[in-house]
Scaffold this motif. Structure first.
Motif, PDB file in Angstrom:
ATOM      1  N   THR A 172       0.893  -1.292   0.241  1.00  0.00           N
ATOM      2  CA  THR A 172      -0.055  -0.019  -0.156  1.00  0.00           C
ATOM      3  C   THR A 172       0.848   1.329   0.123  1.00  0.00           C
ATOM      4  O   THR A 172       0.530   2.195  -0.466  1.00  0.00           O
ATOM      5  N   LYS A 173       2.143   1.344   0.459  1.00  0.00           N
ATOM      6  CA  LYS A 173       2.925   2.532   0.502  1.00  0.00           C
ATOM      7  C   LYS A 173       3.504   2.768  -0.882  1.00  0.00           C
ATOM      8  O   LYS A 173       3.289   3.834  -1.502  1.00  0.00           O
ATOM      9  N   ILE A 174       3.916   1.721  -1.656  1.00  0.00           N
ATOM     10  CA  ILE A 174       4.403   1.716  -3.056  1.00  0.00           C
ATOM     11  C   ILE A 174       2.944   2.414  -3.854  1.00  0.00           C
ATOM     12  O   ILE A 174       3.062   3.266  -4.695  1.00  0.00           O
ATOM     13  N   ALA A 175       1.813   1.618  -3.631  1.00  0.00           N
ATOM     14  CA  ALA A 175       0.753   2.101  -4.326  1.00  0.00           C
ATOM     15  C   ALA A 175       0.375   3.567  -4.062  1.00  0.00           C
ATOM     16  O   ALA A 175      -0.042   4.316  -5.016  1.00  0.00           O
ATOM     17  N   SER A 176       0.587   3.796  -2.928  1.00  0.00           N
ATOM     18  CA  SER A 176       0.090   5.430  -2.632  1.00  0.00           C
ATOM     19  C   SER A 176       1.069   6.261  -3.274  1.00  0.00           C
ATOM     20  O   SER A 176       0.703   7.549  -3.544  1.00  0.00           O
ATOM     21  N   LYS A 177       2.388   6.005  -3.296  1.00  0.00           N
ATOM     22  CA  LYS A 177       3.333   6.723  -3.853  1.00  0.00           C
ATOM     23  C   LYS A 177       3.190   7.104  -5.349  1.00  0.00           C
ATOM     24  O   LYS A 177       3.392   8.043  -5.802  1.00  0.00           O
ATOM     25  N   ILE A 178       2.535   6.082  -6.139  1.00  0.00           N
ATOM     26  CA  ILE A 178       2.282   6.061  -7.406  1.00  0.00           C
ATOM     27  C   ILE A 178       0.752   6.967  -7.695  1.00  0.00           C
ATOM     28  O   ILE A 178       0.693   7.361  -8.609  1.00  0.00           O
ATOM     29  N   ALA A 179      -0.096   6.396  -6.734  1.00  0.00           N
ATOM     30  CA  ALA A 179      -1.283   7.008  -7.228  1.00  0.00           C
ATOM     31  C   ALA A 179      -1.569   8.410  -6.583  1.00  0.00           C
ATOM     32  O   ALA A 179      -2.251   9.156  -7.216  1.00  0.00           O
ATOM     33  N   ARG A 180      -1.068   8.824  -5.374  1.00  0.00           N
ATOM     34  CA  ARG A 180      -1.430  10.010  -4.651  1.00  0.00           C
ATOM     35  C   ARG A 180      -0.122  10.803  -4.884  1.00  0.00           C
ATOM     36  O   ARG A 180       0.375  11.082  -3.728  1.00  0.00           O
ATOM     37  N   THR A 181       0.233  11.204  -6.013  1.00  0.00           N
ATOM     38  CA  THR A 181       1.134  12.102  -6.190  1.00  0.00           C
ATOM     39  C   THR A 181       0.917  13.528  -5.864  1.00  0.00           C
ATOM     40  O   THR A 181       1.854  14.426  -5.705  1.00  0.00           O
ATOM     41  N   TYR A 182      -0.333  13.704  -5.290  1.00  0.00           N
ATOM     42  CA  TYR A 182      -0.716  14.995  -4.807  1.00  0.00           C
ATOM     43  C   TYR A 182      -0.387  15.406  -3.514  1.00  0.00           C
ATOM     44  O   TYR A 182      -0.537  16.228  -2.824  1.00  0.00           O
ATOM     45  N   SER A 183       0.158  14.077  -2.715  1.00  0.00           N
ATOM     46  CA  SER A 183       0.631  14.042  -1.437  1.00  0.00           C
ATOM     47  C   SER A 183       1.945  13.645  -1.052  1.00  0.00           C
ATOM     48  O   SER A 183       2.453  13.075  -1.859  1.00  0.00           O
TER      49      SER A 183
END
Ligand code: MN
Length: 208
Positions: free
Chosen positions: A106-117
């Protein structure tokens, strides 16, 4: 302790293994004495299925195998969902020779999905995507006294796996919507390579 939370010593039971083998995904987390697997003991492993049933396994000092856990972690048809998989997969490989697969992080997924954060910690993710405030105050605590873990530690440990499958679903939706799902899957398939490098003490070999 609530009825959707149980604690075992050293390994899963056959009954619990067979229960989790029916799932298409499980969330997994580990608690350790520190960040260096060669030096620091693995103390607790937490598992949660999509229905929210959590099992915590207390690991004994000097324990070198957990055969039923290994069977579950290596089952090809069950996705293992972690937050920062690189760490937990290295723990399981180093201490028990477990080759975890397939992996969702979920950390990798978040870094790639949530580039606004710029915030990709579990607390931030659970807050934004689930609207829940996680209490992380037991994060840095003494996990070595496994027989006497406090209710606060056990509830912290359970909460660390409880939201991961929902996070996986929401992040996957975002990644597909933004056409970043394919690159994310490629990153997941690289995690075992990063784990190998970490365990052999290679640092930043992709840097200039
Ligand atoms: Mn944790």
């Amino acid at each position: 302790m609530s009825e959707n939370f149980q604690v075992f010593d050293e390994d899963l039971s056959e009954v619990t293994l067979n229960y989790y083998l029916e799932a298409d995904a499980i969330a997994v987390d580990t608690e350790t004495m520190g960040l260096n697997p060669q030096r620091d003991r693995l103390c607790l492993i937490q598992i949660c299925d999509p229905s929210g049933f959590v099992t915590a396994i207390r690991i004994a000092r000097g324990q070198t195998e957990a055969p039923l856990l290994k069977q579950l972690m290596e089952a090809q048809n069950i996705e293992k969902v972690f937050h920062f998989a690189r760490f937990d997969v290295a723990q399981l490989r180093y201490h028990f020779g477990i080759e975890t697969q397939p992996i969702f992080c979920t950390k990798i997924a978040s870094k790639i999905a949530r580039t606004y954060s710029g915030s990709h910690g579990l607390k931030n993710l659970v807050q934004e995507l689930e609207g829940i405030e996680l209490d992380k105050s037991a994060q840095s605590s003494d996990w070595g006294n496994a027989a006497n873990l406090t209710p606060k530690q056990l509830s912290y440990a359970a909460n660390d796996v409880r939201y991961l499958i929902n996070l996986r679903d929401k992040l996957t939706q975002m990644l597909k919507r933004e056409e970043r799902w394919e690159i994310t899957q490629k990153c997941f398939s690289c995690i075992p390579v990063f784990v190998d490098l970490d365990l052999q003490q290679f640092k930043d070999i992709f840097e200039h």
